[in-house]
Design an enzyme around this catalytic site. Structure first.
Site, PDB file in Angstrom:
ATOM      1  N   ASP A  53       0.854  -1.191  -0.054  1.00 55.81           N
ATOM      2  CA  ASP A  53       0.161  -0.113   0.004  1.00 55.81           C
ATOM      3  C   ASP A  53       0.835   1.366   0.016  1.00 55.81           C
ATOM      4  O   ASP A  53       0.497   2.343  -0.186  1.00 55.81           O
ATOM      5  CB  ASP A  53      -0.918  -0.028   1.313  1.00 55.81           C
ATOM      6  CG  ASP A  53      -0.229  -0.027   2.462  1.00 55.81           C
ATOM      7  OD1 ASP A  53       0.866  -0.131   2.559  1.00 55.81           O
ATOM      8  OD2 ASP A  53      -1.088   0.059   3.573  1.00 55.81           O
ATOM      9  N   SER A  54       2.323   0.991   0.006  1.00 55.34           N
ATOM     10  CA  SER A  54       3.196   2.316  -0.392  1.00 55.34           C
ATOM     11  C   SER A  54       2.950   2.836  -1.769  1.00 55.34           C
ATOM     12  O   SER A  54       3.449   3.798  -1.914  1.00 55.34           O
ATOM     13  CB  SER A  54       4.599   1.732  -0.180  1.00 55.34           C
ATOM     14  OG  SER A  54       4.641   0.412  -1.056  1.00 55.34           O
ATOM     15  N   ASP A  92      -0.999  -6.154  -0.110  1.00 54.24           N
ATOM     16  CA  ASP A  92      -1.556  -5.591   0.886  1.00 54.24           C
ATOM     17  C   ASP A  92      -2.958  -5.021   0.941  1.00 54.24           C
ATOM     18  O   ASP A  92      -3.689  -4.402   0.094  1.00 54.24           O
ATOM     19  CB  ASP A  92      -0.783  -4.064   1.138  1.00 54.24           C
ATOM     20  CG  ASP A  92       0.556  -4.033   2.200  1.00 54.24           C
ATOM     21  OD1 ASP A  92       0.441  -4.883   2.956  1.00 54.24           O
ATOM     22  OD2 ASP A  92       1.277  -3.263   1.852  1.00 54.24           O
ATOM     23  N   LYS A 122      -1.490  -9.365   2.826  1.00 49.86           N
ATOM     24  CA  LYS A 122      -0.654  -8.842   3.930  1.00 49.86           C
ATOM     25  C   LYS A 122      -1.669  -7.783   4.722  1.00 49.86           C
ATOM     26  O   LYS A 122      -2.191  -7.127   4.118  1.00 49.86           O
ATOM     27  CB  LYS A 122       0.613  -8.225   3.697  1.00 49.86           C
ATOM     28  CG  LYS A 122       1.399  -7.691   4.651  1.00 49.86           C
ATOM     29  CD  LYS A 122       2.733  -7.392   4.406  1.00 49.86           C
ATOM     30  CE  LYS A 122       3.303  -6.059   3.931  1.00 49.86           C
ATOM     31  NZ  LYS A 122       2.775  -4.827   4.621  1.00 49.86           N
ATOM     32  N   GLU A 124      -1.706  -5.334   8.381  1.00 49.56           N
ATOM     33  CA  GLU A 124      -0.760  -4.671   9.543  1.00 49.56           C
ATOM     34  C   GLU A 124      -1.522  -5.002  10.997  1.00 49.56           C
ATOM     35  O   GLU A 124      -2.865  -4.988  11.234  1.00 49.56           O
ATOM     36  CB  GLU A 124      -0.859  -3.288   9.479  1.00 49.56           C
ATOM     37  CG  GLU A 124       0.102  -2.935   8.186  1.00 49.56           C
ATOM     38  CD  GLU A 124       0.355  -1.533   8.052  1.00 49.56           C
ATOM     39  OE1 GLU A 124      -0.190  -0.653   9.025  1.00 49.56           O
ATOM     40  OE2 GLU A 124       0.639  -1.016   6.817  1.00 49.56           O
ATOM     41  N   GLU A 191       8.810  -3.949  10.707  1.00 50.69           N
ATOM     42  CA  GLU A 191       9.348  -2.883   9.938  1.00 50.69           C
ATOM     43  C   GLU A 191       9.832  -1.963  11.024  1.00 50.69           C
ATOM     44  O   GLU A 191       9.316  -1.796  12.144  1.00 50.69           O
ATOM     45  CB  GLU A 191       8.148  -2.232   9.319  1.00 50.69           C
ATOM     46  CG  GLU A 191       8.801  -0.914   8.709  1.00 50.69           C
ATOM     47  CD  GLU A 191       7.707  -0.271   7.650  1.00 50.69           C
ATOM     48  OE1 GLU A 191       6.554  -1.085   7.266  1.00 50.69           O
ATOM     49  OE2 GLU A 191       7.819   0.720   7.166  1.00 50.69           O
TER      50      GLU A 191
END
Ligand code: KIV
Length: 273
Positions: A53-54, A92, A122, A124, A191
């Site tokens: 999602d960057s 993401d 993925k 978070e 991270e």
């Protein structure tokens, strides 16, 4: 140089990664958001391609990862999958597509898998997303966890500084990591946490642990493609190794093209019909 597509490569699966970690073979992971880059990255032999999602930052120019939508992530992921023959493609789940509602999380994950043909998702977070993870796993969708600096929670933390520098926070991250493994995640991204803590987590977990700014003792490393290629020029965290100054190369190539157009040098006799 053109990159030939290998029609019968050995695909990387979640089991490949498990075996690599068991054999202490390091796992290489990098982001990609479009077909052309994904094709190059895959041809270079990267093991895992993350449609991160960057994309919100490097593709769309947002300051945080929060605004990117599920539809936009699906567009990027489907483009990436079309360029990949070998790597495992992980997508993401964007902010707002899974938090606090495990049924919505499952629906979002199913959309990603159905509409992109990616291999895994993925998301978070730790204990607070275990219910969502379990529901997604129950549909046979592999899940990669992400702890430490979790950019979707930037408004809670207020900074992108190194995480888990206190004993309390370090213990919380370790407990979350164990909970994610227990829940059935096939791998975990850590991270921007101290290398010593990342080593401890990697040693205590059996699933592959992939680090970004988490030192050299994890089972693998991930970087954002645009950062390591030097396309993004104003982002220089200590952990980032730049392998190219592609931003400078692009600037000089486009400047030269513009100058050639204006001077009438381009196109020449051989460049026309
Ligand atoms: O979105 C992303 O690129 C990521 C990596 C930094 C791990 O989550």
């Amino acid at each position: 140089m053109s990159v030939a597509k290998d029609n019968n490569p050995k695909r990387v699966t979640v089991h490949t990664l498990e075996n690599m970690a068991l054999k202490n073979e390091k796992i290489s992971m990098i982001t990609a958001y479009d077909y052309s880059m994904a094709k190059l990255v895959d041809a270079a032999g990267i093991d895992v391609i993350l449609v991160g999602d960057s994309a919100a930052n490097v593709m769309a120019g947002y300051e945080t990862t929060l605004p990117i939508t599920l539809d936009e992530m699906i567009y990027h992921a489907a483009s990436v999958v079309r360029g990949v023959s070998r790597a495992l493609v992980v997508v993401d789940m964007p902010f707002g597509s899974y938090q606090g509602n495990s049924k919505m999380a499952l629906q979002s994950a199913i959309r990603i898998m159905k509409e992109t043909s990616a291999n895994a998702i993925k998301l978070e977070g730790g204990q607070e997303v275990i219910e969502s993870i379990s529901r997604i796993l129950s549909a046979g969708i592999p899940v990669m966890g992400h702890l430490g600096l979790t950019p979707q929670s930037i408004n809670k933390f207020g900074t992108y500084a190194v995480r888990a520098t206190t004993n309390d926070e370090a213990e919380r991250v370790l407990a979350d990591a164990k909970a994610l493994e227990e829940a059935g995640c096939f791998a975990l991204v850590l991270e921007k946490i101290p290398a010593e803590l990342a080593k401890r987590i990697a040693d205590e977990l059996t699933i592959p642990v992939i680090g970004i700014g988490a030192g050299g003792h994890t089972d693998g490393q991930v970087l954002v493609l645009h950062d390591m290629l030097g396309i993004t020029q104003d982002f220089s965290p200590r952990y980032l190794r730049r392998y190219l100054s592609l931003g400078d190369e692009i600037l000089s190539a486009v400047r030269q093209y513009s100058a050639d157009v204006k001077s009438g040098d381009f196109p020449n006799e051989r460049e026309q019909y």
